[in-house]
Design a protein around this motif. Sequence first.
Motif, PDB file in Angstrom:
ATOM      1  N   PHE A 190       0.080   8.815   2.303  1.00 42.76           N
ATOM      2  CA  PHE A 190      -0.424   8.830   1.064  1.00 42.76           C
ATOM      3  C   PHE A 190      -0.734  10.205   0.554  1.00 42.76           C
ATOM      4  O   PHE A 190      -2.226  10.708   0.477  1.00 42.76           O
ATOM      5  CB  PHE A 190      -1.900   7.934   1.496  1.00 42.76           C
ATOM      6  CG  PHE A 190      -1.740   6.638   1.935  1.00 42.76           C
ATOM      7  CD1 PHE A 190      -1.521   5.706   0.907  1.00 42.76           C
ATOM      8  CD2 PHE A 190      -1.837   6.310   3.315  1.00 42.76           C
ATOM      9  CE1 PHE A 190      -1.481   4.323   1.455  1.00 42.76           C
ATOM     10  CE2 PHE A 190      -1.583   5.206   3.842  1.00 42.76           C
ATOM     11  CZ  PHE A 190      -1.510   4.031   2.838  1.00 42.76           C
ATOM     12  N   GLN A 209      -5.896   4.909  -7.864  1.00 50.98           N
ATOM     13  CA  GLN A 209      -4.552   4.529  -8.490  1.00 50.98           C
ATOM     14  C   GLN A 209      -4.870   3.712  -9.563  1.00 50.98           C
ATOM     15  O   GLN A 209      -3.667   3.270 -10.029  1.00 50.98           O
ATOM     16  CB  GLN A 209      -3.707   4.098  -7.276  1.00 50.98           C
ATOM     17  CG  GLN A 209      -3.225   4.946  -6.236  1.00 50.98           C
ATOM     18  CD  GLN A 209      -2.108   4.327  -5.358  1.00 50.98           C
ATOM     19  OE1 GLN A 209      -2.031   3.167  -5.069  1.00 50.98           O
ATOM     20  NE2 GLN A 209      -1.710   5.326  -4.554  1.00 50.98           N
ATOM     21  N   ASP A 245      -8.685   0.971   1.647  1.00 51.62           N
ATOM     22  CA  ASP A 245      -7.775   0.327   0.393  1.00 51.62           C
ATOM     23  C   ASP A 245      -8.457   0.186  -0.507  1.00 51.62           C
ATOM     24  O   ASP A 245      -7.891   0.287  -1.896  1.00 51.62           O
ATOM     25  CB  ASP A 245      -7.116  -1.007   1.061  1.00 51.62           C
ATOM     26  CG  ASP A 245      -6.088  -1.514   0.136  1.00 51.62           C
ATOM     27  OD1 ASP A 245      -5.222  -0.783  -0.364  1.00 51.62           O
ATOM     28  OD2 ASP A 245      -6.058  -2.602   0.000  1.00 51.62           O
ATOM     29  N   ARG A 305      -8.524   3.721  -2.131  1.00 48.89           N
ATOM     30  CA  ARG A 305      -6.886   4.108  -2.673  1.00 48.89           C
ATOM     31  C   ARG A 305      -6.542   3.258  -4.038  1.00 48.89           C
ATOM     32  O   ARG A 305      -6.098   3.915  -4.723  1.00 48.89           O
ATOM     33  CB  ARG A 305      -5.870   3.444  -1.695  1.00 48.89           C
ATOM     34  CG  ARG A 305      -4.399   3.631  -2.337  1.00 48.89           C
ATOM     35  CD  ARG A 305      -3.331   2.786  -1.254  1.00 48.89           C
ATOM     36  NE  ARG A 305      -3.695   1.383  -1.360  1.00 48.89           N
ATOM     37  CZ  ARG A 305      -2.994   0.602  -2.301  1.00 48.89           C
ATOM     38  NH1 ARG A 305      -2.193   1.209  -3.257  1.00 48.89           N
ATOM     39  NH2 ARG A 305      -3.122  -0.684  -2.406  1.00 48.89           N
ATOM     40  N   VAL A 328       0.829  -1.163   0.224  1.00 46.58           N
ATOM     41  CA  VAL A 328       0.083   0.051   0.082  1.00 46.58           C
ATOM     42  C   VAL A 328       0.737   1.162   0.017  1.00 46.58           C
ATOM     43  O   VAL A 328       0.363   2.445  -0.357  1.00 46.58           O
ATOM     44  CB  VAL A 328      -0.989   0.087   1.355  1.00 46.58           C
ATOM     45  CG1 VAL A 328      -1.713  -1.170   1.089  1.00 46.58           C
ATOM     46  CG2 VAL A 328      -0.095   0.048   2.374  1.00 46.58           C
ATOM     47  N   LEU A 346      -2.775  10.975  -2.700  1.00 46.03           N
ATOM     48  CA  LEU A 346      -3.960  10.700  -2.634  1.00 46.03           C
ATOM     49  C   LEU A 346      -5.148  11.920  -2.448  1.00 46.03           C
ATOM     50  O   LEU A 346      -6.191  12.036  -2.906  1.00 46.03           O
ATOM     51  CB  LEU A 346      -4.783   9.612  -1.910  1.00 46.03           C
ATOM     52  CG  LEU A 346      -4.231   8.108  -2.192  1.00 46.03           C
ATOM     53  CD1 LEU A 346      -4.480   7.208  -1.102  1.00 46.03           C
ATOM     54  CD2 LEU A 346      -4.267   7.730  -3.621  1.00 46.03           C
TER      55      LEU A 346
END
Length: 391
Positions: free
Chosen positions: A256, A370, A363, A366, A249, A259
């Motif tokens: 992150f 991505q 997740d 995310r 991750v 993000l």
Amino acid sequence: MEPVIELISTGDEVLTGLITDTNAGWLSQRLLEQGWQVRRRFTVGDDKADLVELFEQRSHHADVVIVNGGLGPTSDDISAEAMAEAAGVPLVLNEPWLKLMQEKYAGRNRNMPESNIKQAMLPEGAELVDNPVGTACGFAVQYNRALFFFTPGVPSELKKMMDQEILPRLRNRLGQRGQSQVRRYFLFGLSESGLSDRLDPLPWPDGITLGYRANSPTIELKLIIGTDNREAIRTAETQLLEQVGSHVVARNELKFEGLAAQLHDRDLVVFEDASGGRLTDTLHTLTSEFEGHYLAGLPDTADDLAQWLKGSGRATTLAIGAEGPEGIPLALLTPEGCRAQTLKMHFRDPLMRRRLLAFAAFDMLRRQLQGLPVIVDYDILPRSELISLPQ
């Protein structure tokens, strides 16, 4: 052969737990970033006989020993005295450091207390290690096999001395190593034992070892590189990613930051039930630009939660439902459709359950941001239901 590096933390307050020893953890991490893994760590109180015994013992087994604490001006600061006794040399006054301390006090319009003179008393033959921040100088002593570095316990002083004074000396003594010598991968969805079962039996190139650190909800996996062979490094990283790449991750740091920018124009809405608000807390570390709702009574199956989200009329919505007979549903609605899954939870600790649920939902988001598959198999959270609804 890898150098044997050891750490010694001193002080009754550290030994008894009155002060949490964050310095030892920071030192271990900082050394690991340079490619040197600490072999052993010791904690000892303010007892001179114990210190002398430990210094003598470790001097025959280690190449480098970093001693933290015990360099202050009070009677219980006895690291220098103990080192001198262990090495069988007297303490001698270091005139340059005494002068520097006096100048520091004069710069503050204060007279230096007599007790501070003690901080300039070093074992005969010791090399002074500058402390640009405080009055406790460090020093280095070669004793038997080991090179001892003595550092103050104040974290800000230790960190500056380590980076400016001690690491350059270690590079000269042990060989130059760079930041790339340790590569860090943060994984989600695997257990530490399961990860070890996957990776430990594999043939790893000479000079490359693995390190693990569980820190819920992720596991930090370290590729510790003790070779300059680029082909070996490339082979090791390829092998690692073939085994666990879908669970990575983050790399290097568990951050992150990218993000947040991707979420800026998403008008994200969050609904959560079984996670108890933990998902909202997780997302708040990235951005405050989303609408969060903590609701009791959300659907308890993936199909029902997906249908409920589709009927909400929202654009990008992330939801954790209520716990049902088959587990706890998670769903992500985007303009492309809705993906939902029900995960079984075998953990009893309430905080652990909320952390894992929140990170599993995060997740999904995310991965969508991505451009990765939104759903992935988690060993620690087996799936009982998978739903995909087109827009």
